[in-house]
Write a protein that holds these residues in place. Structure first.
Motif: not given
Length: 82
Positions: A14-37
């Motif tokens: 299990r891992v926890l990924v912290t996202v940069e604050q400026q990236s949270v709004e609007g792109s959290l799901h995009q980052i999650a998709s990239r991580l899944a890839e």
């Protein structure tokens, strides 16, 4: 012993990924998709905290750390009450 180390590296944890604050709004799901890839499975996003949780192999963590918007990746340690 070497075989044990190789097998341990490929175990998912299990891992926890912290996202940069400026990236949270609007792109959290995009980052999650990239991580899944990159190998993150069982992905859960927590918009309010800017955190993405999931399971990944140790060997995939370096690639995931290079995803734009990722601030840090930590292994999720289970806690037990004594």
């Amino acid at each position: 012993m070497v075989r044990e180390m190789v097998n341990r590296a490929e175990e998912k944890q299990r891992v926890l990924v912290t996202v940069e604050q400026q990236s949270v709004e609007g792109s959290l799901h995009q980052i999650a998709s990239r991580l899944a890839e990159c190998g993150l499975d069982d992905v859960e996003t927590f918009q309010l905290g800017g955190v993405i949780a999931g399971e990944a192999r140790t060997s995939d963590l370096a690639t995931m750390r290079r995803v734009p918007g990722v601030a840090s990746i930590e292994t999720d340690q289970p806690f037990r009450a004594l």
